[in-house]
Enzyme design. Structure first.
Site, short mmCIF file in Angstrom:
data_model
loop_
_atom_site.label_atom_id
_atom_site.label_comp_id
_atom_site.label_asym_id
_atom_site.label_seq_id
_atom_site.Cartn_x
_atom_site.Cartn_y
_atom_site.Cartn_z
N ASP A 140 -3.40 36.15 3.24
CA ASP A 140 -4.74 36.03 3.83
C ASP A 140 -4.68 35.56 5.27
N GLY A 159 -0.01 11.55 -7.00
CA GLY A 159 0.14 11.42 -5.55
C GLY A 159 -1.10 10.79 -4.94
N SER A 160 -0.87 9.78 -4.05
CA SER A 160 -2.02 9.14 -3.39
C SER A 160 -1.94 9.36 -1.89
N GLU A 208 1.04 7.08 -8.59
CA GLU A 208 1.81 7.07 -7.33
C GLU A 208 3.21 6.53 -7.61
N ALA A 267 -0.48 16.54 -6.48
CA ALA A 267 -0.63 16.41 -5.01
C ALA A 267 0.55 15.60 -4.49
N ARG A 319 4.17 18.91 0.31
CA ARG A 319 4.34 20.34 0.54
C ARG A 319 5.73 20.62 1.09
N LEU A 377 0.03 19.22 10.10
CA LEU A 377 -1.42 19.21 10.32
C LEU A 377 -1.79 20.47 11.09
N HIS A 408 -24.80 2.08 24.03
CA HIS A 408 -25.23 1.18 22.96
C HIS A 408 -26.51 1.70 22.35
C1 LIG Z 1 -5.79 20.86 0.50
C2 LIG Z 1 -5.34 20.78 1.94
C3 LIG Z 1 -6.17 20.21 2.89
C4 LIG Z 1 -5.76 20.13 4.21
N1 LIG Z 1 -6.62 19.56 5.11
C5 LIG Z 1 -6.23 19.46 6.39
C6 LIG Z 1 -7.12 18.89 7.34
O1 LIG Z 1 -8.24 18.49 7.03
N2 LIG Z 1 -6.70 18.79 8.63
C7 LIG Z 1 -5.46 19.22 9.00
O2 LIG Z 1 -5.12 19.11 10.19
N3 LIG Z 1 -4.61 19.78 8.13
C8 LIG Z 1 -4.97 19.90 6.83
N4 LIG Z 1 -4.12 20.48 5.93
C9 LIG Z 1 -2.81 20.95 6.42
C10 LIG Z 1 -2.94 22.33 7.12
O3 LIG Z 1 -3.54 23.23 6.22
C11 LIG Z 1 -1.57 22.83 7.55
O4 LIG Z 1 -0.94 21.85 8.35
C12 LIG Z 1 -1.71 24.11 8.36
O5 LIG Z 1 -2.32 25.10 7.58
C13 LIG Z 1 -0.35 24.60 8.85
O6 LIG Z 1 -0.52 25.78 9.58
P1 LIG Z 1 0.67 26.84 9.73
O7 LIG Z 1 0.15 27.90 10.64
O8 LIG Z 1 1.91 26.15 10.07
O9 LIG Z 1 0.90 27.42 8.27
P2 LIG Z 1 -0.06 28.09 7.18
O10 LIG Z 1 -1.49 27.75 7.42
O11 LIG Z 1 0.52 27.77 5.87
O12 LIG Z 1 0.06 29.65 7.48
C14 LIG Z 1 1.26 30.34 7.32
C15 LIG Z 1 0.93 31.81 7.09
O13 LIG Z 1 2.14 32.57 7.16
C16 LIG Z 1 2.10 33.58 6.17
N5 LIG Z 1 3.49 33.97 5.90
C17 LIG Z 1 4.50 33.23 5.35
N6 LIG Z 1 5.65 33.93 5.33
C18 LIG Z 1 5.35 35.14 5.90
C19 LIG Z 1 6.14 36.30 6.18
N7 LIG Z 1 7.43 36.34 5.88
N8 LIG Z 1 5.53 37.34 6.76
C20 LIG Z 1 4.21 37.31 7.07
N9 LIG Z 1 3.42 36.23 6.83
C21 LIG Z 1 4.00 35.17 6.27
C22 LIG Z 1 1.42 32.92 4.98
O14 LIG Z 1 0.87 33.89 4.12
C23 LIG Z 1 0.34 32.09 5.71
O15 LIG Z 1 -0.85 32.83 5.85
C24 LIG Z 1 -4.49 20.61 4.60
C25 LIG Z 1 -3.65 21.20 3.65
C26 LIG Z 1 -4.06 21.28 2.34
C27 LIG Z 1 -3.16 21.93 1.34
N1 LIG Z 2 -6.96 15.59 6.06
C1 LIG Z 2 -5.75 16.12 6.30
O1 LIG Z 2 -5.29 16.20 7.42
C2 LIG Z 2 -4.96 16.66 5.15
C3 LIG Z 2 -5.54 16.81 3.90
C4 LIG Z 2 -4.76 17.32 2.87
C5 LIG Z 2 -3.45 17.68 3.11
N2 LIG Z 2 -2.91 17.52 4.34
C6 LIG Z 2 -1.49 17.88 4.58
O2 LIG Z 2 -0.91 18.35 3.38
C7 LIG Z 2 0.31 17.65 3.14
C8 LIG Z 2 0.49 17.44 1.67
O3 LIG Z 2 -0.44 16.47 1.16
P1 LIG Z 2 -0.11 15.65 -0.15
O4 LIG Z 2 -1.20 14.67 -0.38
O5 LIG Z 2 0.28 16.59 -1.23
O6 LIG Z 2 1.26 14.94 0.25
P2 LIG Z 2 1.61 13.47 0.80
O7 LIG Z 2 3.02 13.55 1.22
O8 LIG Z 2 0.57 12.99 1.75
O9 LIG Z 2 1.51 12.53 -0.50
C9 LIG Z 2 2.26 12.78 -1.67
C10 LIG Z 2 2.34 11.52 -2.50
O10 LIG Z 2 2.83 11.86 -3.79
C11 LIG Z 2 3.74 10.86 -4.23
N3 LIG Z 2 4.60 11.48 -5.28
C12 LIG Z 2 5.53 12.47 -5.12
N4 LIG Z 2 6.07 12.81 -6.31
C13 LIG Z 2 5.48 12.03 -7.27
C14 LIG Z 2 5.60 11.94 -8.70
N5 LIG Z 2 6.42 12.72 -9.42
N6 LIG Z 2 4.85 11.02 -9.35
C15 LIG Z 2 3.99 10.24 -8.64
N7 LIG Z 2 3.83 10.30 -7.29
C16 LIG Z 2 4.55 11.19 -6.61
C17 LIG Z 2 4.45 10.46 -2.96
O11 LIG Z 2 5.04 9.19 -3.06
C18 LIG Z 2 3.32 10.48 -1.92
O12 LIG Z 2 2.64 9.26 -1.79
C19 LIG Z 2 0.20 16.34 3.89
O13 LIG Z 2 1.46 15.96 4.38
C20 LIG Z 2 -0.73 16.65 5.02
O14 LIG Z 2 0.03 16.96 6.15
C21 LIG Z 2 -3.64 17.00 5.35
#
Ligand SMILES: Cc1cc2nc3c(=O)[nH]c(=O)nc-3n(C[C@H](O)[C@H](O)[C@H](O)COP(=O)(O)OP(=O)(O)OC[C@H]3O[C@@H](n4cnc5c(N)ncnc54)[C@H](O)[C@@H]3O)c2cc1C
Ligand SMILES: NC(=O)c1ccc[n+]([C@@H]2O[C@H](COP(=O)([O-])OP(=O)(O)OC[C@H]3O[C@@H](n4cnc5c(N)ncnc54)[C@H](O)[C@@H]3O)[C@@H](O)[C@H]2O)c1
Length: 476
Positions: free
Chosen positions: A39, A184-185, A207, A275, A278, A330, A459
């Protein structure tokens, strides 16, 4: 004679990293193509930032409208607040479609070629793409890999996508389980516990480390526990490993002591969100064709300019950005890295200043930070011979926060005592994710609290929380 290429720049992966790089490349006059296997928009748009923030926005509204005590203090009475799970899920889904469409159109409008298929480095300045009509090969002067990341599921945990799932499925909000375990927290655990409890679910948070929210500054994590965990329907288990999870009805979770690995309990819940972090999506990218090895965890090694390294040496014309590099997972960091890679391929030396990139958890209230924690700053101070100051100011002393009836919160500023230069800022409270940018700017400009304390803030505003912290630093 100079060699000709199909493109100046070819990007593998159309997530926010790839998108940010493409927009900047066009600005710099580069003929650009982007390859996407799934996507457009990647994780952030389809399964991450965007849908999770939509769920947080809607569920946060439910929480607020159901908080009779809070509303009464403002002189408001609301009765019978109802919501539809499907409606909230549709809000998230519609937002995803809109942002994905906008992102795709922005690329098309700028003349970026979108190639649908799985891309692979096929040699120096060469990419092959497995498309629906067969394999195609393209040449490009420069290649950026922005392949992102996928959820990590620890061994022993079985995911079925229905009763045991990662955030990839949680964002669909297909059910509202009565009792859900969240393993995960970190960011995801915290944000989803906010969503689930607002919508009436009971949560058990597991956690492995000995404290919740281990990545956050200690003062903030303690306050977050008091505000986001303790008063809500959340039971917590720290120093506890979810060592075995079996999907079904019920979901059976075996809990072990994180240190001894001894089984200490078995719980049965309605659902389980995994959670636990990643991992990079860097398999089958053809890196071996150019002699590149990922590190032990699968991240692509890069230098400060985002050039890919092989044995510590730059691989010419190959760059990597975003989650695949593991520098800072991020969305805005990924796109900043993309801009830096493009700048360098255009011959302008630029690096990413990770120290000034903010992060936020979009809970209610929000948490944000930039730069160092107090612990990290003190370690650096001890190593380099400077003293560290830390000042706190409180939302309960801020007129705007009190007027909003949202006075739970703290801002903490960490700085060098000798120069006053800001090293870190941590905020928990209303609109913390917006407030943090003032501190990011200060860190980016290497500014001192001795000057920042004299900058006038309007303010009454929430921004005065940081103003107050800077002023306190002057008197400490
Ligand atoms: C639930 C959740 C909430 C999040 N919330 C936030 C947030 O609020 N703020 C924030 O800053 N970050 C947040 N993140 C983290 C953020 O989503 C990632 O840091 C960001 O998407 C990374 O961007 P990227 O371009 O590196 O990779 P991705 O967004 O993962 O994009 C990589 C793309 O490459 C494509 N791809 C992979 N291999 C190939 C290939 N061989 N050929 C062609 N295409 C390919 C994949 O299909 C994908 O579309 C969140 C993550 C999650 C899981
Ligand atoms: N608002 C945002 O920017 C946002 C929101 C969501 C996700 N993200 C990105 O996605 C990434 C992944 O988020 P996440 O919350 O999955 O990872 P995280 O690394 O933030 O937290 C994972 C937690 O899981 C715990 N854990 C791991 N294995 C375990 C087990 N077997 N049992 C119990 N606890 C365990 C770890 O100790 C850790 O505290 C983050 O690193 C962040 O960069 C960002």
């Amino acid at each position: 004679m100079s060699q000709t290429f199909d493109y100046d720049l070819l990007i593998i992966g159309a997530g926010v990293g790839g998108h940010g790089a493409a927009l900047h490349a066009v600005n710099c006059g580069l003929k650009t193509a982007i390859v996407e296997a799934a996507d457009m928009g990647g994780t952030c748009v389809n399964r991450g930032c965007i849908p999770s923030k939509a769920l947080l926005a809607a569920s946060g509204r439910v929480r607020e409208l159901r908080n009779a005590h809070h509303l009464k203090a403002l002189g408001i009475q609301v009765s019978g607040v109802e919501f539809e799970r499907e409606g909230i899920a549709a809000h998230a889904n519609n937002l995803v479609s809109k942002i994905r469409g906008d992102l795709t159109n922005s690329l098309k409008r700028l003349g970026v070629d979108i190639i649908q298929g799985r891309g692979k480095v096929a040699g120096t300045q060469k990419v092959s793409v497995a498309t629906s009509t067969g394999e195609k090969t393209f040449t490009a002067k420069d290649i950026i890999i922005s392949s992102g990341s996928i959820p990590w599921v620890p061994p022993g945990i079985e995911v079925d996508g229905k009763t045991v799932f990662t955030s990839d499925d949680a964002i669909k909000l297909e059910t509202l389980p009565e009792w859900i375990a969240i393993i995960g927290s970190g960011y995801i655990g915290l944000e989803f516990s906010d969503v689930y409890t607002a919508l009436g679910c009971e949560v058990t948070m597991i956690e492995a480390l000995d404290q919740l929210m281990p990545g956050f500054d200690r003062d903030i994590a303690k306050l977050a526990e008091r505000v986001l965990i303790a008063p809500r329907d959340i039971e917590t288990k720290v120093s506890t490993l979810a060592s075995k999870v079996t999907p079904g009805s019920p979901v059976v979770i075996e809990l072990s002591d994180a240190k001894t690995k001894e089984v200490i309990d078995v719980i049965e819940v309605d659902a389980c969100l995994v959670a636990t972090g990643r991992i990079p999506d860097t398999k089958d990218l053809g890196l071996e064709a150019v002699g590149v090895e990922t590190d032990r965890r699968g991240f692509i090694p890069v230098n400060d300019q985002m050039a890919v390294l092989s044995g510590g040496e730059v691989v010419p014309h190959l760059w990597a950005i975003g989650d695949a590099t593991g520098k800072m997972m991020l969305a805005h960091a990924a796109s900043a890295q993309g801009v830096v890679a493009v700048e360098n391929m255009c011959g302008r030396d630029r690096t990413v200043d990770y120290h000034s990139i903010p992060a936020a958890a979009f809970t209610h209230p929000e948490i944000s930070f930039v730069g160092m924690t107090e612990t990290a700053a003190k370690e650096l101070g001890a190593a380099e011979g400077f003293e560290v100051g830390a000042v706190r100011s409180y939302f309960k002393g801020n007129s705007k926060a009190i007027a909003e009836g949202e006075s739970d919160g703290i801002a903490k500023v960490i700085y060098r005592k000798d120069t006053g230069v800001v090293l870190g800022a941590h905020i928990m409270g209303l609109h913390a994710s917006d407030l943090i940018h003032e501190a990011s700017q200060a860190i980016a400009g290497r500014q001192s609290v001795n000057n920042l304390a004299y900058v006038v803030h309007a303010h009454p505003t929430l921004s005065e929380v940081l103003d107050e912290a800077y002023k306190r630093a002057l008197t400490v």
